[in-house]
Design a protein around this motif. Structure first.
Motif, short mmCIF file in Angstrom:
data_model
loop_
_atom_site.label_atom_id
_atom_site.label_comp_id
_atom_site.label_asym_id
_atom_site.label_seq_id
_atom_site.Cartn_x
_atom_site.Cartn_y
_atom_site.Cartn_z
N ILE A 144 0.79 -1.15 0.13
CA ILE A 144 0.07 0.07 0.06
C ILE A 144 0.97 1.39 -0.04
CG2 ILE A 144 -1.51 1.30 1.49
CD1 ILE A 144 -2.99 -0.75 -0.06
N TRP A 145 2.07 1.16 0.86
CA TRP A 145 3.18 2.51 0.89
C TRP A 145 3.52 2.59 -0.52
CZ3 TRP A 145 8.33 1.83 0.31
CH2 TRP A 145 9.05 3.30 0.34
N ARG A 146 3.99 1.38 -1.33
CA ARG A 146 4.52 1.68 -2.65
C ARG A 146 3.40 2.15 -3.54
NH1 ARG A 146 9.25 1.04 -4.73
NH2 ARG A 146 8.39 -0.32 -6.59
N LEU A 147 2.17 1.58 -3.46
CA LEU A 147 1.11 2.15 -4.42
C LEU A 147 1.00 3.77 -4.00
CD1 LEU A 147 -1.63 -0.65 -4.51
CD2 LEU A 147 -0.77 0.55 -6.23
N ARG A 148 0.87 3.98 -2.91
CA ARG A 148 0.69 5.74 -2.46
C ARG A 148 2.06 6.45 -3.07
NH1 ARG A 148 -2.02 4.90 3.41
NH2 ARG A 148 -4.15 4.77 2.86
N GLU A 149 3.17 5.79 -3.24
CA GLU A 149 4.13 6.46 -3.74
C GLU A 149 4.27 6.75 -5.21
OE1 GLU A 149 7.28 7.60 -2.20
OE2 GLU A 149 6.46 7.75 -0.32
N LYS A 150 3.21 5.96 -5.91
CA LYS A 150 3.13 5.90 -7.39
C LYS A 150 1.80 6.74 -7.85
CE LYS A 150 5.91 2.01 -8.03
NZ LYS A 150 6.07 0.46 -8.47
N VAL A 151 0.79 6.66 -6.89
CA VAL A 151 -0.34 7.15 -7.30
C VAL A 151 -1.04 8.33 -6.55
CG1 VAL A 151 -1.08 4.71 -8.34
CG2 VAL A 151 -1.93 5.65 -5.86
N GLU A 152 -0.26 8.86 -5.68
CA GLU A 152 -0.78 10.15 -4.85
C GLU A 152 0.11 10.97 -5.13
OE1 GLU A 152 -3.37 9.97 -3.24
OE2 GLU A 152 -3.66 7.88 -2.73
N LYS A 153 -0.74 12.34 -5.16
CA LYS A 153 0.10 13.58 -5.35
C LYS A 153 1.43 13.70 -3.99
CE LYS A 153 -2.09 16.41 -8.72
NZ LYS A 153 -2.72 17.93 -8.89
N ILE A 154 0.62 13.56 -2.96
CA ILE A 154 1.28 13.58 -1.51
C ILE A 154 0.94 12.04 -0.94
CG2 ILE A 154 1.49 14.89 0.56
CD1 ILE A 154 0.26 17.21 -0.84
N PRO A 155 1.80 11.27 -0.94
CA PRO A 155 1.77 10.04 -0.51
C PRO A 155 1.13 9.94 1.14
CG PRO A 155 3.55 9.87 -1.86
CD PRO A 155 3.14 11.37 -1.68
N LYS A 156 1.84 10.86 1.97
CA LYS A 156 1.43 11.01 3.37
C LYS A 156 -0.04 11.46 3.62
CE LYS A 156 6.21 11.38 4.98
NZ LYS A 156 7.05 12.02 6.00
N GLU A 157 -0.56 12.12 2.32
CA GLU A 157 -1.94 12.56 2.68
C GLU A 157 -2.88 12.29 1.36
OE1 GLU A 157 -1.86 16.73 2.71
OE2 GLU A 157 -0.39 16.82 3.89
N PRO A 158 -3.08 10.72 1.42
CA PRO A 158 -3.67 10.10 0.15
C PRO A 158 -4.91 10.48 -0.15
CG PRO A 158 -3.30 8.72 2.21
CD PRO A 158 -2.50 9.97 2.58
N LYS A 159 -5.30 10.69 -1.20
CA LYS A 159 -6.61 11.15 -1.61
C LYS A 159 -7.47 10.15 -2.61
CE LYS A 159 -6.07 15.17 -0.01
NZ LYS A 159 -6.69 15.66 1.22
#
Length: 233
Positions: A204-219
């Motif tokens: 999930i962390w890896r996915l957020r790094e790739k698809v979120e503008k701000i991984p620590k603030e996932p939208k």
């Protein structure tokens, strides 16, 4: 299709030969390399369906080899290591490995995991080839094309690993439904949940790094605290 091809990259010849025996007995075609550089050379010249990759190797180690593979290839990677600490598992999965097994290991367990990875990988491909209707999912700025397993976000390619793609597809195909880490593991890995939550959490962390503008603030991939994860349209 014909025989699946598996590339073993490990500097311990005895382990390579042991894995090779079990794979050949299961009907796989085997390629061998004894360091990262040799493994990358084999990949450049042969069609490989899955890689068994050791972490601790001289020269180009398994971590660096995995990173280089993920820059250009989309295929399952199972990492091996003599270390069993969670940090090694997290690092390996964080670099794009799909599964992780600690040495010493039961060869039959490795074979089972290889079969599971190949089954998931090729069944997803076949399913997407046979089901062309509703083959593109649009959610917010995320676009998933199920025909070719491509994912783009904010008009840029996301370059996901097979496992990352399957987790994202699961959440996106069930918009609004919350999946626990246990349920994600059982759906994507197609086996009973085991060990810690690190495997799913790292993906999930890896996915957020790739698809979120701000991984620590996932939208896109939202956390429902104490329950799991979801994607809302």
């Amino acid at each position: 299709m014909g025989k699946y091809t598996v590339l073993i990259i490990d500097d311990e010849q005895e382990i390579v030969e042991l894995i090779e025996i079990y794979l050949i007995n299961e009907g796989y075609q085997v390629f061998k390399a004894f360091n990262g550089a040799e493994g990358l050379e084999v990949l450049a010249n042969q069609k490989i369906d899955l890689i068994v990759l050791d972490i601790m190797m001289p020269g180009v180690d398994g971590m660096e080899t995995c990173r280089r593979i993920r820059q250009q290839m989309y295929l399952p990677i199972i990492m091996l290591s003599a270390k069993s600490e969670d940090m090694d598992r997290i690092l390996g999965l964080g670099l794009g490995a799909d599964d992780y097994l600690s040495k010493p290991f039961n060869p039959m367990e490795l074979i089972a995991r290889i079969k599971s990875q190949l089954r998931r990988y090729f069944n997803f491909n076949l399913h997407n080839q046979l089901n062309c209707d509703d083959n593109v999912i649009h959610i917010k700025d995320l676009v998933i094309n199920k025909n070719n397993h491509s994912v783009s976000v904010y008009n840029k390619d996301a370059n996901l690993t097979p496992t990352e793609y399957e987790i994202l597809l699961l959440l996106a195909s069930n918009s609004g439904i919350v999946f626990s880490a246990e349920k994600i593991f059982e759906k994507v890995w197609n086996e009973k949940y085991y060990e810690s939550k690190n495997t799913v959490m790292v993906h999930i962390w890896r996915l957020r790094e790739k698809v979120e503008k701000i991984p620590k603030e996932p939208k896109i991939i939202e956390t429902v605290w104490g329950v799991g994860y979801k994607i809302e349209k």
